[in-house]
Design an enzyme around this catalytic site. Sequence first.
Site, short mmCIF file in Angstrom:
data_model
loop_
_atom_site.label_atom_id
_atom_site.label_comp_id
_atom_site.label_asym_id
_atom_site.label_seq_id
_atom_site.Cartn_x
_atom_site.Cartn_y
_atom_site.Cartn_z
N GLU A 28 0.68 -1.68 -0.04
CA GLU A 28 -0.07 -0.04 -0.11
C GLU A 28 0.71 1.38 0.37
OE1 GLU A 28 -3.16 -3.24 0.54
OE2 GLU A 28 -1.28 -2.21 1.41
N TYR A 61 4.12 1.73 1.55
CA TYR A 61 4.39 2.45 2.73
C TYR A 61 5.73 1.56 3.12
CZ TYR A 61 -0.01 2.70 4.64
OH TYR A 61 -1.84 3.44 4.94
N ARG A 102 2.99 -8.43 4.36
CA ARG A 102 1.93 -7.93 3.58
C ARG A 102 2.69 -7.45 2.07
NH1 ARG A 102 -3.44 -7.41 3.06
NH2 ARG A 102 -3.49 -5.17 2.07
N HIS A 144 -2.11 4.41 -2.51
CA HIS A 144 -3.05 5.70 -1.82
C HIS A 144 -2.79 6.60 -2.59
CE1 HIS A 144 -4.09 3.90 1.88
NE2 HIS A 144 -2.90 3.91 2.46
N ARG A 147 -12.14 -6.18 -2.25
CA ARG A 147 -13.39 -6.84 -2.94
C ARG A 147 -13.87 -7.87 -2.66
NH1 ARG A 147 -17.39 -5.01 -3.01
NH2 ARG A 147 -18.14 -4.39 -5.02
N GLN A 205 -17.65 5.38 3.70
CA GLN A 205 -18.71 6.54 3.87
C GLN A 205 -18.16 6.72 5.39
OE1 GLN A 205 -22.45 8.41 3.12
NE2 GLN A 205 -22.01 7.12 1.24
#
Length: 670
Positions: free
Chosen positions: A177, A179, A227, A265, A301, A352
Site C-alpha cells: 500500500e 508504506y 503483506r 494511496h 473486494r 463513507q
Amino acid sequence: MTATTHPGASPYKALARPGRIGSLALPHRILMGAMHLAMEGEPEFLPRLKAFYAERARGQAALIITGCAAVHPAGGGYRTFCLTDPAHRSQLQAIAEAVHAEGGRIALQLFHAGRYAFSSETGMPPVAPSAVPCRLTRETPREMSAAEIAETVACFAEGARFARAAGFDAVEVMGSEGYLLNQFLSPVTNQRTDAYGGDLAGRMRFSLEVVAAIREAVGPDFPLIFRMSGDDCMPGSTAWEETIAFARSLEAAGVDALNVGIGWHESRVPTVSAVVPRAAFAPVAAGVRAAVRVPVIAANRINTPEVAEWVVAQGWADFVAPARPWLADPAFAAKALSGDRAGLNVCIACNQSCLDHVFAQPPQPASCLVNPRAGQEALWPQAPAVRRRRVAVIGGGPAGLEAARAASERGHAVVLFEAKPHLGGQLRMAARVPGKGEFYETLRYYEEALRRHGVEVRLACAPDAAAFAEFDDVVVAAGVEPYIPDLPGVGLPHVATYAQVFADEVPLGERIVILGAGGIGCDLAHYLADEARPKPEVARFYAERGLPERTVPRHITVVSRSDRVAAGVGRTTRWVLRDELRRLGVEIVTQFVPEQIVADGVIGTTPQGRRHLPADQVILCTGQRPAAGWKDRVPAGVRVHVVGGARDARGINAARAIREAFETAYRLGE
C-alpha cells in the site's frame, strides 16, 4: 458467484477446511484483515477497541490482524499505536487478552508509514528511501541514512519480540500500500545509489533485513506474515517479474505466509471502492501463489462468502482476509460457515464511515454505513430494552429500515408503514448507479432481518392519525423529496427530477443537462452515461465477432453553481467518481448560475457572461427537503422521534440516516 443458502448447511467447503500459517493451526480459511480504526492509542477508546475485536473473535475469525502498530514514532501518526510507547504496549496486550478470552487468535501488524506519515501528526519530518514529493501528504520526505535504516530494522525486530511476549499469535509486516518497505522496493520512490537502491537486490534489501531480524528476535516457530504489494498500480513502479522474485526472496528469508495487497494511496486506479468488481484482484494473488510454496492470502473486494469460496476453491489463494466486511458484519465467518448467507450484512464498499473517517484530517473513529454499531460495540451492548414498546415506523427507506430492525432486535413490537408498494426508498435509487449495486445487498439484508424479527410491514399504506393511536412511539423516517427551485421554466414538459428519472417515470433525452453537481447529480450523470453504453456481455459479443460497438447517442452536461463538483462525496471516492465521469465523456460546467429553463436548454450566467446550454431534457438535482406532513398526523400522547432526512435534509446521506435511526431505536424503552 451467487448463493441461496440455509443456516446449518454451509456450501463453502473450501473455506471450511482447516489451514496453517507456520506453526499456527487455523480452523478455517477466513481471516480478518487489518483495519486502522483511528481510535488506537487513546486510553478512553481502549474499551471500544477491546469490545470491537472481541466481537469479531466471537464471530469466528480464524485469525484477526490488528490495525497498524508503528515500530517507530516517525512512522506513526494521530491515534495510531506506537510500539515505543509503554502505554500503547499495555493497551495492545489488553486487546490480545480480550480476543483470547473469546477463543480467538490475533496477529499484530508491524508498520512504518514512511513518506505517508504527516509531520503535523508525528511532530517530525517524514522519512523515505529518497526525497520524492508525496501527493498524499503534500510533503517532501527526508532521505533515510544507512544508520536510520539499521535503527528501523531493529525497531521491527523489537516490535515482533514484544508481540510474542504480549501473547499475540503472529505478526504481519506491512510492506504494501505504498508504506515504507514498499517505498524502498519501488523505483518510483527509491532513487538511492547505495546498497539499498538501484537494482532489485538493493531495493528489496531493507525488507529482507527486516524479515531476518524478526526471525532472529522471535525464533523459527513464531508465525510471520508479510503483506507484500502484488501490484502498486503506479506507472513506473515495481515490475511483475520483480514482484515474483521478491515473493520468492521473502519465502527464502523465512516468512510463513504472503498477504497480497494492491495499490498505493496515490494510485489513480481504484482498488477498494465499489466500482471495483468483486475479487477483481484475486488473479494477482493467484500469480504470487503459483510462484511460492508458503500460503498466500488474498484480500480487496472479497466481500461475500461465495466470492471467498470461489477464490480459495480455484486455488488462487490459501486464505482470504476481508477487512471492511467485518465492519459490516462482526459474524462474517460464523454466518458463512453455518450457511447463513441470507443473514449476512454485506459490505457495500462505500467508504463513507470507514476510510473517509480515518483519512480525514484530523482522523475520526471508523464505523460502518450499514452497521452503525461497528466500532461502538461497548457503547451499544446487544441486550433487550428495559421496557417493551409498541413502535410504528413511518418510511421504508434506509432510516426506516434501520429503525425497524434495531427496535425489533431490542424486543419491541414494530409495524413499518411504507407509502410505496416496495421497500428501499433512496437505497433503490443508489443501487442503480454503476458500482453501487451492492446496495441491493443492503436492502436484501434489511428485508430478511425484518422477517426474522417479526416486524409487520404494511406496503402501499399511508396511515391516518387513528392508525397511530395504538402505539407508544412513532419513528418518523419518511425521508426526503426533491427540492424544486423557483426558476422560470421548471414546469416545462422536458423538465424532471432525479427521483422521476431513477423511477423510470420519464423518457430520457439525447442532450441532457443536470442542474446540480453534488453527489446525486454526479451519480445520476454516471448512471445515464453508463446506460448509454452497451452492457459488458454485449460489448464482448460484438468484439468477438468483429462487429463495431454501438452506443446510444447521449450527451450529458452537469452544472455546478460553484467551482466544486461532487461536493459532499467522501475524499476516498470523490476522485473515483470524477474520473468515471471524465472517462464516460460527461461535460462539467462550473460557476454557472441558472436563470431560466427554456424549450431548448438552460440559460445562465458565468464569469465570462451569459451562456446557453442546449438540452432536450433538464433534470433537477437541486437539493432535497424533508418529506412533509407525517409529524402532524401523529395524535397527541404518542412519543414522536424524527430521524434522517425527515429531521434535516441538509447534507443527508445514508450513513447519517441509518446512524440516527439506530441510535433512536436503541434508546426506545430505556
